[in-house]
Design a protein around this motif. Structure first.
Motif, PDB file in Angstrom:
ATOM      1  N   ARG A 130       8.888  -8.549   3.878  1.00 46.85           N
ATOM      2  CA  ARG A 130       8.950  -9.070   5.240  1.00 46.85           C
ATOM      3  C   ARG A 130       8.327  -8.099   6.240  1.00 46.85           C
ATOM      4  O   ARG A 130       7.438  -8.466   7.010  1.00 46.85           O
ATOM      5  N   ASP A 131       8.803  -6.852   6.248  1.00 45.00           N
ATOM      6  CA  ASP A 131       8.411  -5.916   7.299  1.00 45.00           C
ATOM      7  C   ASP A 131       7.129  -5.145   6.995  1.00 45.00           C
ATOM      8  O   ASP A 131       6.330  -4.907   7.887  1.00 45.00           O
ATOM      9  N   THR A 132       6.935  -4.759   5.747  1.00 41.32           N
ATOM     10  CA  THR A 132       5.737  -3.993   5.408  1.00 41.32           C
ATOM     11  C   THR A 132       4.531  -4.898   5.193  1.00 41.32           C
ATOM     12  O   THR A 132       3.468  -4.672   5.766  1.00 41.32           O
ATOM     13  N   LEU A 133       4.711  -5.934   4.359  1.00 38.62           N
ATOM     14  CA  LEU A 133       3.579  -6.837   4.102  1.00 38.62           C
ATOM     15  C   LEU A 133       3.423  -7.919   5.169  1.00 38.62           C
ATOM     16  O   LEU A 133       2.357  -8.487   5.309  1.00 38.62           O
ATOM     17  N   GLY A 134       4.487  -8.220   5.888  1.00 39.49           N
ATOM     18  CA  GLY A 134       4.401  -9.215   6.958  1.00 39.49           C
ATOM     19  C   GLY A 134       4.454 -10.652   6.477  1.00 39.49           C
ATOM     20  O   GLY A 134       4.019 -11.561   7.194  1.00 39.49           O
ATOM     21  N   LEU A 135       5.004 -10.891   5.277  1.00 41.87           N
ATOM     22  CA  LEU A 135       5.144 -12.275   4.805  1.00 41.87           C
ATOM     23  C   LEU A 135       6.235 -12.985   5.602  1.00 41.87           C
ATOM     24  O   LEU A 135       7.222 -12.360   6.017  1.00 41.87           O
ATOM     25  N   ARG A 136       6.079 -14.275   5.769  1.00 37.70           N
ATOM     26  CA  ARG A 136       7.078 -15.069   6.502  1.00 37.70           C
ATOM     27  C   ARG A 136       8.287 -15.286   5.601  1.00 37.70           C
ATOM     28  O   ARG A 136       8.186 -15.878   4.530  1.00 37.70           O
ATOM     29  N   HIS A 137       9.426 -14.769   6.061  1.00 38.04           N
ATOM     30  CA  HIS A 137      10.677 -14.918   5.315  1.00 38.04           C
ATOM     31  C   HIS A 137      11.218 -16.318   5.570  1.00 38.04           C
ATOM     32  O   HIS A 137      11.347 -16.734   6.716  1.00 38.04           O
ATOM     33  N   ASP A 181     -10.653  -9.125   6.241  1.00 37.26           N
ATOM     34  CA  ASP A 181     -11.370  -7.851   6.308  1.00 37.26           C
ATOM     35  C   ASP A 181     -10.565  -6.833   5.516  1.00 37.26           C
ATOM     36  O   ASP A 181      -9.500  -6.406   5.961  1.00 37.26           O
ATOM     37  N   ILE A 182     -11.044  -6.465   4.355  1.00 39.19           N
ATOM     38  CA  ILE A 182     -10.283  -5.581   3.472  1.00 39.19           C
ATOM     39  C   ILE A 182     -10.102  -4.194   4.081  1.00 39.19           C
ATOM     40  O   ILE A 182      -9.077  -3.556   3.878  1.00 39.19           O
ATOM     41  N   THR A 183     -11.065  -3.714   4.843  1.00 38.66           N
ATOM     42  CA  THR A 183     -10.932  -2.405   5.479  1.00 38.66           C
ATOM     43  C   THR A 183      -9.771  -2.404   6.459  1.00 38.66           C
ATOM     44  O   THR A 183      -8.932  -1.498   6.433  1.00 38.66           O
ATOM     45  N   LEU A 184      -9.708  -3.426   7.306  1.00 38.84           N
ATOM     46  CA  LEU A 184      -8.610  -3.513   8.268  1.00 38.84           C
ATOM     47  C   LEU A 184      -7.276  -3.741   7.563  1.00 38.84           C
ATOM     48  O   LEU A 184      -6.253  -3.175   7.957  1.00 38.84           O
ATOM     49  N   GLY A 185      -7.280  -4.574   6.523  1.00 43.77           N
ATOM     50  CA  GLY A 185      -6.052  -4.842   5.782  1.00 43.77           C
ATOM     51  C   GLY A 185      -5.491  -3.586   5.141  1.00 43.77           C
ATOM     52  O   GLY A 185      -4.288  -3.307   5.235  1.00 43.77           O
ATOM     53  N   VAL A 186      -6.335  -2.814   4.492  1.00 41.40           N
ATOM     54  CA  VAL A 186      -5.901  -1.561   3.866  1.00 41.40           C
ATOM     55  C   VAL A 186      -5.391  -0.600   4.938  1.00 41.40           C
ATOM     56  O   VAL A 186      -4.322   0.003   4.793  1.00 41.40           O
ATOM     57  N   ARG A 210      -0.863   2.186   7.322  1.00 44.27           N
ATOM     58  CA  ARG A 210      -0.116   2.562   8.528  1.00 44.27           C
ATOM     59  C   ARG A 210       1.366   2.218   8.371  1.00 44.27           C
ATOM     60  O   ARG A 210       2.236   2.905   8.883  1.00 44.27           O
ATOM     61  N   ARG A 211       1.652   1.170   7.596  1.00 48.43           N
ATOM     62  CA  ARG A 211       3.037   0.744   7.359  1.00 48.43           C
ATOM     63  C   ARG A 211       3.659   1.438   6.147  1.00 48.43           C
ATOM     64  O   ARG A 211       4.760   1.109   5.745  1.00 48.43           O
ATOM     65  N   GLY A 212       2.934   2.380   5.541  1.00 43.97           N
ATOM     66  CA  GLY A 212       3.498   3.174   4.460  1.00 43.97           C
ATOM     67  C   GLY A 212       3.110   2.779   3.053  1.00 43.97           C
ATOM     68  O   GLY A 212       3.617   3.360   2.087  1.00 43.97           O
ATOM     69  N   VAL A 213       2.197   1.828   2.894  1.00 43.50           N
ATOM     70  CA  VAL A 213       1.765   1.417   1.557  1.00 43.50           C
ATOM     71  C   VAL A 213       0.770   2.439   1.014  1.00 43.50           C
ATOM     72  O   VAL A 213      -0.162   2.836   1.709  1.00 43.50           O
ATOM     73  N   ALA A 214       0.988   2.857  -0.236  1.00 40.45           N
ATOM     74  CA  ALA A 214       0.059   3.763  -0.911  1.00 40.45           C
ATOM     75  C   ALA A 214      -0.785   2.937  -1.887  1.00 40.45           C
ATOM     76  O   ALA A 214      -0.242   2.293  -2.780  1.00 40.45           O
ATOM     77  N   PHE A 215      -2.078   2.947  -1.698  1.00 40.02           N
ATOM     78  CA  PHE A 215      -2.976   2.175  -2.552  1.00 40.02           C
ATOM     79  C   PHE A 215      -3.312   2.953  -3.820  1.00 40.02           C
ATOM     80  O   PHE A 215      -3.565   4.149  -3.774  1.00 40.02           O
ATOM     81  N   LYS A 216      -3.316   2.256  -4.940  1.00 44.51           N
ATOM     82  CA  LYS A 216      -3.676   2.845  -6.230  1.00 44.51           C
ATOM     83  C   LYS A 216      -5.187   2.851  -6.405  1.00 44.51           C
ATOM     84  O   LYS A 216      -5.717   3.627  -7.198  1.00 44.51           O
TER      85      LYS A 216
END
Length: 121
Positions: free
Chosen positions: A16-23, A63-68, A73-79
């Motif tokens: 909900r909060d990190t990915l922003g999916l609609r709960h 836009d993958i650059t903006l998405g990443v 910024r929300r704390g996701v670490a990309f592999k």
């Protein structure tokens, strides 16, 4: 589509909060999200499916650059950084992979115009 977790509260906060999916709603140890018109169920389970056995979830973005950048910024670490996965006839398919708190594989996916080069940092 369904994912299992030992901690529904943690998973609910991430999706909900990190990915922003609609709960959509929660019923006990089941929580539901709208995932682009597909309902995503996250359920508590003491017998977790190995994340390696679960199917990856691909989130389309414009836009993958903006998405990443936003998810970092929300704390996701990309592999993996955004990279070209498949040059198609009429577009190029770019992806960047990451994991949820339980180790399930997730990815941002961008169907970009031919010749697109993301601003990779």
């Amino acid at each position: 589509m369904a994912l299992s977790t030992p901690d529904v509260n943690r998973a609910e906060t991430f999706y909900r909060d990190t990915l922003g999916l609609r709960h959509l709603y929660r019923f006990g140890e089941l929580t539901f999200f709208d995932c682009g018109g597909v309902r995503l169920l996250i359920e508590k389970s003491e017998h977790l499916q190995s994340p390696a056995q679960a199917s990856a979830i691909y989130f389309s973005c414009r836009d993958i650059t903006l998405g990443v950048s936003e998810l970092e910024r929300r704390g996701v670490a990309f592999k993996s950084r955004p990279h070209l996965v498949a040059p198609m006839e009429d577009h190029d398919l770019w992806m960047a992979f990451f994991e949820d708190p339980d180790g399930h594989t997730l990815a941002l996916m961008h169907e970009a115009p031919k010749g697109y080069i993301p601003m990779i940092t």
